[in-house]
Structures are given as structure tokens and as C-alpha cells.
Motif scaffolding. Structure first.
Motif, short mmCIF file in Angstrom:
data_model
loop_
_atom_site.label_atom_id
_atom_site.label_comp_id
_atom_site.label_asym_id
_atom_site.label_seq_id
_atom_site.Cartn_x
_atom_site.Cartn_y
_atom_site.Cartn_z
N TRP A 199 38.28 44.64 27.01
CA TRP A 199 38.27 43.40 27.79
C TRP A 199 39.49 42.53 27.45
CZ3 TRP A 199 32.66 41.92 26.00
CH2 TRP A 199 31.75 42.86 26.52
N VAL B 14 29.49 32.16 30.42
CA VAL B 14 28.23 32.45 31.11
C VAL B 14 27.08 32.46 30.11
CG1 VAL B 14 26.94 34.19 32.40
CG2 VAL B 14 29.32 33.71 33.01
N ASN B 15 27.28 33.10 28.98
CA ASN B 15 26.24 33.13 27.95
C ASN B 15 25.88 31.73 27.48
OD1 ASN B 15 26.02 35.90 28.00
ND2 ASN B 15 27.27 36.25 26.18
N ARG C 227 35.21 34.38 29.91
CA ARG C 227 34.30 34.27 31.05
C ARG C 227 32.87 34.63 30.64
NH1 ARG C 227 31.62 37.00 34.89
NH2 ARG C 227 32.13 39.03 33.98
N ARG C 228 32.72 35.74 29.96
CA ARG C 228 31.38 36.18 29.55
C ARG C 228 30.76 35.19 28.57
NH1 ARG C 228 30.48 42.40 29.78
NH2 ARG C 228 31.91 43.02 31.43
N THR C 229 31.57 34.71 27.65
CA THR C 229 31.07 33.75 26.67
C THR C 229 30.61 32.47 27.35
OG1 THR C 229 32.53 34.66 24.96
CG2 THR C 229 31.63 32.46 24.58
N ARG D 252 23.05 36.69 28.54
CA ARG D 252 23.34 37.26 29.87
C ARG D 252 24.28 38.47 29.77
NH1 ARG D 252 21.89 34.40 34.61
NH2 ARG D 252 20.08 33.11 34.05
N TYR D 253 25.30 38.36 28.93
CA TYR D 253 26.22 39.47 28.68
C TYR D 253 26.16 39.85 27.21
CZ TYR D 253 28.51 38.75 33.22
OH TYR D 253 28.78 38.64 34.55
N GLU E 119 22.53 39.73 35.29
CA GLU E 119 23.64 40.45 34.66
C GLU E 119 23.19 41.77 34.04
OE1 GLU E 119 24.63 36.20 35.03
OE2 GLU E 119 22.89 37.29 34.28
N GLU F 108 38.49 37.75 30.13
CA GLU F 108 37.15 38.28 30.40
C GLU F 108 36.17 37.91 29.30
OE1 GLU F 108 33.97 40.41 32.25
OE2 GLU F 108 35.78 39.36 32.93
N PRO G 257 27.44 40.64 23.82
CA PRO G 257 28.77 40.33 23.25
C PRO G 257 29.37 41.53 22.50
CG PRO G 257 27.06 39.40 21.87
CD PRO G 257 26.34 40.00 23.06
#
Length: 421
Positions: free
Chosen positions: A236, A247-248, A243-245, A224-225, A350, A240, A227
């Protein structure tokens, strides 16, 4: 340090001798992504076709990993200027100063947003000459990879000669933002005019892996994001990155289960093979755990995994011979389309608004919102493409023809109104 007076004096000295325009192109984004590499040759091909005889100067952000030799094989007369801006926002080299002086127009190439705002600002400040944006995404709040519309960016956009968006969602954003002054229109992503193939490497890869033209599909994964914190230095915060991790991690399995379902259906119902391959470097590390390892053993026997990164010319040569390309990334499907191969884009929210391109060009049936679709629906569409090869090929060719017509229409404005040639 260069001054505006110096640049304008150089322009005056060169003006009398000019018979053809010189166009400076700001492009050549990150090379960890074959889509970002492909933007550049696509835009250069658009300029070559629509402003014949123009001298093209490329001012790249990155041009490593073999991207430069690939470009020079296709555009042997291309000048490349590699230079940064200094701390004052001025060209840091004599070569770039000369390019500013010699060029009549600066074009910002296709991207998710205005990725080179300082460079465009430098041109605006020092030269007073026209500039514009071709096949660029424009957002208001900084959605996905897009930049937020700050007062400085609003000023830069408003003073441009043209704002040509890569999809119509960006047109709506510009209208809502009430950007007035420049010519505004839809010019699909420059990759739709990418015309470079590496047939030698592409055909060798197919032979070595037993992939017969028309009898395999390609599948491209995506988190989704992206890395980026594992790829390069980022700004970042630790929060952050977490958060991205998270979501992934939450979406990786359910997202890719849908691609696996399409893979299983293709192999079992057609007897064909599947190639799992990357658009970005990091995706080489997720092909096995997310796409290959969970497959049933009878399907695995017909699945090939790409083990190394590639350039867009080799990828395009492989996609050209696929029955279809199914991708969670945006630009592998475009590279497939320009070579006559049906392409399915499985879009993650995303990844921004660029999926609108599919609908804009009549490929809405091949666009899937990953949160609103099932693996079965994607599989059914792949099999439908397989069952109607002639119709599918006509459909993709019509979309590419429309994209290139729109690009040429926008360049007609640039040639007649901006360059006055």
C-alpha cells in the motif's frame, strides 16, 4: 526446473498403481486470523467424508502459530508440503514436484477470493490435470478482500473443473461475468465443517475466568479495514494507509458502541457475563479502548477480556459453551454455529460479500448490516435468543446441517465427474 513433460511422465508411472485418488489442497492462509486457520481443517474434513480413502496433501501458505500440530492431531495421515514456486513459476522443491506428479486434483480452499492464483496457474501449466475452487468468494471489481476479475483470472476460472462459491452473491457475480465451462454451485465456507476442539485449554480458560456454560456471551470487535501495515509488509502507498486509517478512526467508536449496548443489555437483564475476545491478533489491542473501557462500572464487573491470541480449536471449545456469539468478524460465528451456539454477525461493508452466507443458510434474522442497525436492535436479538434457547439451537443446527449437505452435494460432483471414483 520442472517441465510439464517431467510431471506427466511421473503421473504415467504412478497411474497403474493408483487405487484411490490423491488430492492436493491449497489452503492454510494467514495465521493471524483464526478464521483463515479454520478454513483448512474444515475443507479437509469435507474431503475426508466425501472422498473416503483419498490421500490428502496440504500445500499451505502459512502454518505457524501452532496450526500445524492442531491439524496433525486431527488428520494424522495428512501429508504437508511446504514449498514456494521459483522465479519461473515452477515448484521450487522436489517434494512439491512429486506432489504435483502424484496428485489427481488440486483444490483451492475457502477464501475471500482466489488468493493463490500463481500456484493454481503453475498446476494448470505443468500438469494439465483438473483443478477447482471450493467455498471461494468471487468478485468483479475487487470488492473488499476480493481480487478483481482480470483477463488472466478469467482464463484460470474458465479452465477449471468447478467453481463452488461460499455464498450466492458470488454465484451472481460469476453469472454476470459469463464464466462458461466449469461446474458452478454454492458450497458454503469450509469452516462449517471444522470439527476440532481443544477442550483442555477451553475448559481451563472458562474455569479460570468464572465463565459458566450457557451464562455468558462472546463479543468480537473489528476495524473497518484490517491494519495489515502494522502486521506485515504491504504494498500500500502512504496515501492508502492514511485513507484506511481515517476510515477506521471515523467508524471505530460508533461501530463498537453498538456491541457495547448489547453487552450492557445482556449483563443487566440476564445477570450473565460477557467475554470480549479476538478473531485476529490485532484485535487484542482494541478490546479495551473500544469495548471494555467505556462500559459502565456495574457492567464491567461481569466482563472478561481475553488477553492472548488463540487457535480456532480452543476458541470453538469456548464458543460451544456460550449462550451466543456476537461478532463483527465472520468466522467466529461460524465456529460457534458448528458447535450449536447461536451466532450474530454484525457485518461491515468493508468486509465484502461473505455476509450473504447468513441469509443463504436461513440465519438472516441473525445478520445485521452495521450501518443499517442500532445497538438496541442487536441487544434485542441477543435477548430473544436467550429467551428461546431451544428454538435458537434448532435454528443454528439446521443451518449447519444445510451447509454440510450443500458441501457434500458439491463433492458428489467432484467424486463422480472429476475424480471418477
Amino acid at each position: 526446473m520442472i517441465s510439464r513433460r517431467t510431471v506427466l511422465a511421473g503421473l504415467a508411472a504412478n497411474a497403474a498403481a493408483k487405487t484411490k485418488p490423491t488430492i492436493l489442497v491449497r489452503s492454510g492462509w494467514q495465521t493471524v486470523n483464526i478464521g483463515d486457520i479454520a478454513h483448512t481443517p474444515g475443507l479437509l474434513a469435507v474431503l475426508e467424508k466425501n472422498v473416503p480413502g483419498a490421500e490428502l496433501i496440504l500445500w499451505p501458505a502459512e502454518l505457524d502459530r501452532g496450526a500445524e500440530p492442531m491439524l496433525m492431531r486431527r488428520f494424522p495421515r495428512l501429508r504437508i508440503v511446504k514449498s514456494l514456486l521459483d522465479a519461473g513459476g515452477n515448484p521450487a522443491s522436489a517434494e512439491l514436484r512429486e506432489a504435483f506428479s502424484a496428485s489427481d486434483l488440486l483444490v483451492h480452499g475457502s477464501a475471500a477470493s482466489v488468493t493463490s492464483q500463481p500456484q493454481m496457474e503453475a498446476w494448470r501449466k505443468l500438469t494439465g490435470k483438473p483443478y477447482g475452487f471450493f467455498g471461494v468468494g468471487f468478485t468483479l471489481q475487487g470488492e473488499a478482500a476480493g481480487a478483481a476479475l482480470s483477463p488472466a483470472l478469467r482464463s484460470l476460472l474458465s479452465a477449471s473443473a468447478f467453481l463452488f462459491t461460499r455464498e450466492t452473491a458470488s454465484l451472481r457475480n460469476l453469472k454476470r461475468a459469463e464464466i462458461a465451462g466449469p461446474e458452478v454451485g454454492f458450497a458454503p465456507d469450509g469452516t462449517f465443517s471444522m470439527d476440532i476442539l481443544d477442550e483442555s485449554r477451553g475448559l481451563q480458560f472458562l474455569r479460570e475466568n468464572g465463565l459458566e456454560p450457557g451464562k455468558f456471551i462472546c463479543l468480537i470487535p473489528r476495524l473497518r479495514y484490517t491494519p495489515y501495515h502494522k502486521i506485515r509488509k504491504v504494498t500500500w502507498s502512504d496515501e492508502e494507509i492514511r485513507r484506511r486509517t481515517e476510515v477506521n478512526d471515523r467508524h471505530a467508536e460508533p461501530d463498537h458502541a453498538k456491541l457495547r449496548e448489547a453487552t450492557v443489555a445482556w449483563v443487566r437483564q440476564t445477570g450473565g457475563r460477557a467475554l470480549l475476545c479476538p478473531e485476529m491478533t490485532y484485535e487484542l489491542d482494541i478490546i479495551d479502548p473500544l469495548l471494555f473501557d467505556p462500559l459502565p462500572d456495574d457492567v464491567k464487573k461481569n466482563v472478561v477480556r481475553r488477553k492472548s491470541y488463540w487457535l480456532p480449536d480452543e476458541a470453538a471449545s469456548v464458543y460451544k459453551r456460550a449462550a451466543a456469539v456476537v461478532s463483527c468478524e465472520c468466522h467466529s460465528p461460524i465456529l460457534a454455529a458448528v458447535n450449536g451456539t447461536p451466532c450474530i454477525y454484525v457485518h461491515q461493508p468493508e468486509d465484502g460479500i461473505k455476509g450473504q452466507m447468513w441469509k443463504d443458510l436461513g440465519l438472516g434474522d441473525w445478520y445485521f448490516d452495521i450501518e443499517e442497525t442500532s445497538g438496541g436492535a442487536i441487544a434485542a436479538r441477543v435477548l430473544e435468543i436467550h429467551s428461546k434457547p431451544g428454538e435458537s439451537k434448532r435454528k443454528v443446527n439446521a443451518a449447519v446441517a444445510e451447509a454440510r449437505k450443500l458441501q457434500s452435494d458439491r463433492m458428489t460432483f467432484v467424486r463422480r465427474r472429476v475424480l471418477q471414483a
